[in-house]
Design a protein around this motif. Structure first.
Motif, mmCIF file in Angstrom:
data_model
loop_
_atom_site.group_PDB
_atom_site.id
_atom_site.type_symbol
_atom_site.label_atom_id
_atom_site.label_comp_id
_atom_site.label_asym_id
_atom_site.label_seq_id
_atom_site.Cartn_x
_atom_site.Cartn_y
_atom_site.Cartn_z
ATOM 1 N N MET A 1 46.345 35.664 19.731
ATOM 2 C CA MET A 1 46.067 35.821 21.143
ATOM 3 C C MET A 1 46.161 37.290 21.528
ATOM 4 O O MET A 1 47.139 37.964 21.240
ATOM 5 N N SER A 2 45.110 37.805 22.155
ATOM 6 C CA SER A 2 45.052 39.215 22.505
ATOM 7 C C SER A 2 45.942 39.530 23.696
ATOM 8 O O SER A 2 46.131 38.711 24.590
ATOM 9 N N THR A 3 46.478 40.744 23.724
ATOM 10 C CA THR A 3 47.149 41.239 24.924
ATOM 11 C C THR A 3 46.116 41.938 25.794
ATOM 12 O O THR A 3 45.023 42.275 25.351
ATOM 13 N N ILE A 4 46.471 42.152 27.066
ATOM 14 C CA ILE A 4 45.528 42.707 28.026
ATOM 15 C C ILE A 4 46.177 43.863 28.759
ATOM 16 O O ILE A 4 47.389 43.874 28.985
ATOM 17 N N THR A 5 45.349 44.867 29.143
ATOM 18 C CA THR A 5 45.841 46.031 29.863
ATOM 19 C C THR A 5 44.959 46.280 31.077
ATOM 20 O O THR A 5 43.735 46.346 30.953
ATOM 21 N N LEU A 6 45.564 46.399 32.253
ATOM 22 C CA LEU A 6 44.847 46.743 33.469
ATOM 23 C C LEU A 6 45.129 48.204 33.784
ATOM 24 O O LEU A 6 46.286 48.647 33.771
ATOM 25 N N ASP A 7 44.067 48.956 34.060
ATOM 26 C CA ASP A 7 44.168 50.390 34.343
ATOM 27 C C ASP A 7 43.699 50.644 35.767
ATOM 28 O O ASP A 7 42.527 50.447 36.091
ATOM 29 N N PHE A 8 44.616 51.067 36.633
ATOM 30 C CA PHE A 8 44.266 51.467 37.991
ATOM 31 C C PHE A 8 44.825 52.858 38.241
ATOM 32 O O PHE A 8 46.031 53.078 38.188
ATOM 33 N N LEU A 9 43.914 53.819 38.451
ATOM 34 C CA LEU A 9 44.299 55.208 38.694
ATOM 35 C C LEU A 9 45.164 55.784 37.583
ATOM 36 O O LEU A 9 46.063 56.588 37.827
ATOM 37 N N GLY A 10 44.920 55.351 36.350
ATOM 38 C CA GLY A 10 45.681 55.863 35.219
ATOM 39 C C GLY A 10 47.002 55.168 34.984
ATOM 40 O O GLY A 10 47.659 55.405 33.965
ATOM 41 N N GLU A 11 47.416 54.298 35.913
ATOM 42 C CA GLU A 11 48.623 53.496 35.721
ATOM 43 C C GLU A 11 48.245 52.265 34.895
ATOM 44 O O GLU A 11 47.330 51.525 35.243
ATOM 45 N N LEU A 12 48.949 52.039 33.782
ATOM 46 C CA LEU A 12 48.625 50.954 32.864
ATOM 47 C C LEU A 12 49.611 49.802 33.026
ATOM 48 O O LEU A 12 50.828 50.014 33.045
ATOM 49 N N TYR A 13 49.062 48.594 33.140
ATOM 50 C CA TYR A 13 49.876 47.386 33.289
ATOM 51 C C TYR A 13 49.487 46.454 32.141
ATOM 52 O O TYR A 13 48.352 45.993 32.076
ATOM 53 N N ARG A 14 50.431 46.192 31.251
ATOM 54 C CA ARG A 14 50.152 45.437 30.037
ATOM 55 C C ARG A 14 50.819 44.059 30.102
ATOM 56 O O ARG A 14 51.964 43.934 30.540
ATOM 57 N N ARG A 15 50.073 43.030 29.665
ATOM 58 C CA ARG A 15 50.607 41.678 29.654
ATOM 59 C C ARG A 15 50.249 40.990 28.339
ATOM 60 O O ARG A 15 49.217 41.274 27.727
ATOM 61 N N GLY A 16 51.147 40.057 27.932
ATOM 62 C CA GLY A 16 50.943 39.308 26.708
ATOM 63 C C GLY A 16 50.742 37.837 26.993
ATOM 64 O O GLY A 16 50.730 37.399 28.151
ATOM 65 N N PRO A 17 50.575 37.018 25.951
ATOM 66 C CA PRO A 17 50.338 35.576 26.110
ATOM 67 C C PRO A 17 51.378 34.924 27.012
ATOM 68 O O PRO A 17 52.581 35.210 26.914
ATOM 69 N N GLY A 18 50.907 34.055 27.911
ATOM 70 C CA GLY A 18 51.795 33.330 28.809
ATOM 71 C C GLY A 18 52.203 34.097 30.043
ATOM 72 O O GLY A 18 52.887 33.542 30.914
ATOM 73 N N GLU A 19 51.781 35.363 30.156
ATOM 74 C CA GLU A 19 52.161 36.177 31.309
ATOM 75 C C GLU A 19 51.000 36.277 32.296
ATOM 76 O O GLU A 19 49.873 35.864 32.012
ATOM 77 N N GLN A 20 51.274 36.858 33.477
ATOM 78 C CA GLN A 20 50.236 37.035 34.482
ATOM 79 C C GLN A 20 50.459 38.353 35.213
ATOM 80 O O GLN A 20 51.526 38.968 35.118
ATOM 81 N N LEU A 21 49.424 38.769 35.943
ATOM 82 C CA LEU A 21 49.456 40.042 36.653
ATOM 83 C C LEU A 21 48.682 39.855 37.958
ATOM 84 O O LEU A 21 47.554 39.356 37.944
ATOM 85 N N THR A 22 49.258 40.251 39.085
ATOM 86 C CA THR A 22 48.592 40.105 40.372
ATOM 87 C C THR A 22 48.160 41.471 40.910
ATOM 88 O O THR A 22 48.770 42.499 40.603
ATOM 89 N N VAL A 23 47.101 41.444 41.742
ATOM 90 C CA VAL A 23 46.527 42.659 42.316
ATOM 91 C C VAL A 23 46.376 42.457 43.816
ATOM 92 O O VAL A 23 45.879 41.411 44.256
ATOM 93 N N GLY A 24 46.786 43.441 44.609
ATOM 94 C CA GLY A 24 46.637 43.315 46.056
ATOM 95 C C GLY A 24 47.444 44.361 46.795
ATOM 96 O O GLY A 24 47.791 45.409 46.249
ATOM 97 N N ARG A 25 47.765 44.050 48.056
ATOM 98 C CA ARG A 25 48.513 44.980 48.906
ATOM 99 C C ARG A 25 50.005 44.904 48.632
ATOM 100 O O ARG A 25 50.724 45.905 48.768
ATOM 101 N N GLU A 26 50.499 43.704 48.264
ATOM 102 C CA GLU A 26 51.911 43.519 47.900
ATOM 103 C C GLU A 26 51.936 42.677 46.625
ATOM 104 O O GLU A 26 52.215 41.487 46.663
ATOM 105 N N ALA A 27 51.625 43.297 45.494
ATOM 106 C CA ALA A 27 51.456 42.580 44.226
ATOM 107 C C ALA A 27 52.002 43.425 43.088
ATOM 108 O O ALA A 27 52.567 44.504 43.305
#
Length: 227
Positions: free
Chosen positions: A1-27
């Motif tokens: 199972m692959s891990t995933i990385t979200l890049d916003f303005l150079g800030e990296l947010y990494r998550r692995g299997p079974g995890e989650q990541l939210t995006v918004g004003r208070e996330a």
């Protein structure tokens, strides 16, 4: 199972299997905590049954999702979800008059997008639709602030009057060209561009900007077309 990385303005947010990541004003990923038009939690990236999914958990906003090369675009409405299968995915969305962008990377992906072939003359062909030079110029004017945003990760969509003045056009000419572009792309299957009693002009322009950027219809080099 692959891990995933979200890049916003150079800030990296990494998550692995079974995890989650939210995006918004208070996330988990705070895109803009001062924009009241942005949902507190708008998008969610989560792993389910061996795949990573991008879900729209908001109630009003939509997102445009593109592979890293602009060969695939999808419109993610409230309540919708898309599997993230490409090595690089770009997500665009607009809250108020501001358009935002972030990137998602899969560590291991077996899918490759089809690479788009750039146009070689003053027209742009997208599927069966051909944009005239004036129609492309209109799109560049609407995307100008987003294209010039640099590393800010956000840009503003101009009012119709300001965009018309930027091009030296009358507002009547600008609106006619905008109608033509939106009608052409709608006939191609691009959603969110048709007018109607409940369709705000600003929403239609924002959707056009998202699609044009995601599909690579315009690039930074096209800014030279502006007067």
């Amino acid at each position: 199972m692959s891990t995933i990385t979200l890049d916003f303005l150079g800030e990296l947010y990494r998550r692995g299997p079974g995890e989650q990541l939210t995006v918004g004003r208070e996330a988990d990923v705070v895109v803009d905590d001062e924009n009241p038009f942005l949902h507190r939690v708008f998008l969610m990236v989560a792993e389910r049954q061996g795949l990573w999914w991008l879900s729209n958990v908001g109630s009003q906003l939509t997102a445009t999702v593109s592979d890293g090369k602009g060969g695939l675009q999808a419109w993610l409405a409230p309540g919708g979800a898309l599997p993230l299968v490409f090595a690089h995915t770009v997500v665009w969305f607009t809250a108020g008059s501001t358009t935002y962008e972030f990137d998602v990377f899969l560590d291991d992906s077996s899918y490759e997008p089809v690479e788009a072939v750039p146009a070689s003359d003053g027209t742009v062909t997208i599927g069966r639709v051909q944009l005239t030079p004036d129609q492309k110029l209109l799109i560049v004017a609407l995307c100008e602030n987003v294209l010039r945003r640099g590393d800010r990760g956000a840009g503003h969509v101009p009012q119709s009057g300001a965009a018309a003045q930027r091009l030296g056009w009358t507002i009547t000419k600008f609106n006619r060209k905008l109608d033509n572009v939106c009608e052409k792309l709608s006939d191609l299957g691009v959603r969110g561009l048709r007018g109607g009693p409940t369709k705000l002009a600003s929403s239609r322009k924002a959707r056009l900007v998202e699609y044009a950027m995601a599909a690579r219809i315009v690039t930074v080099e096209d800014l030279d077309l502006l007067p």
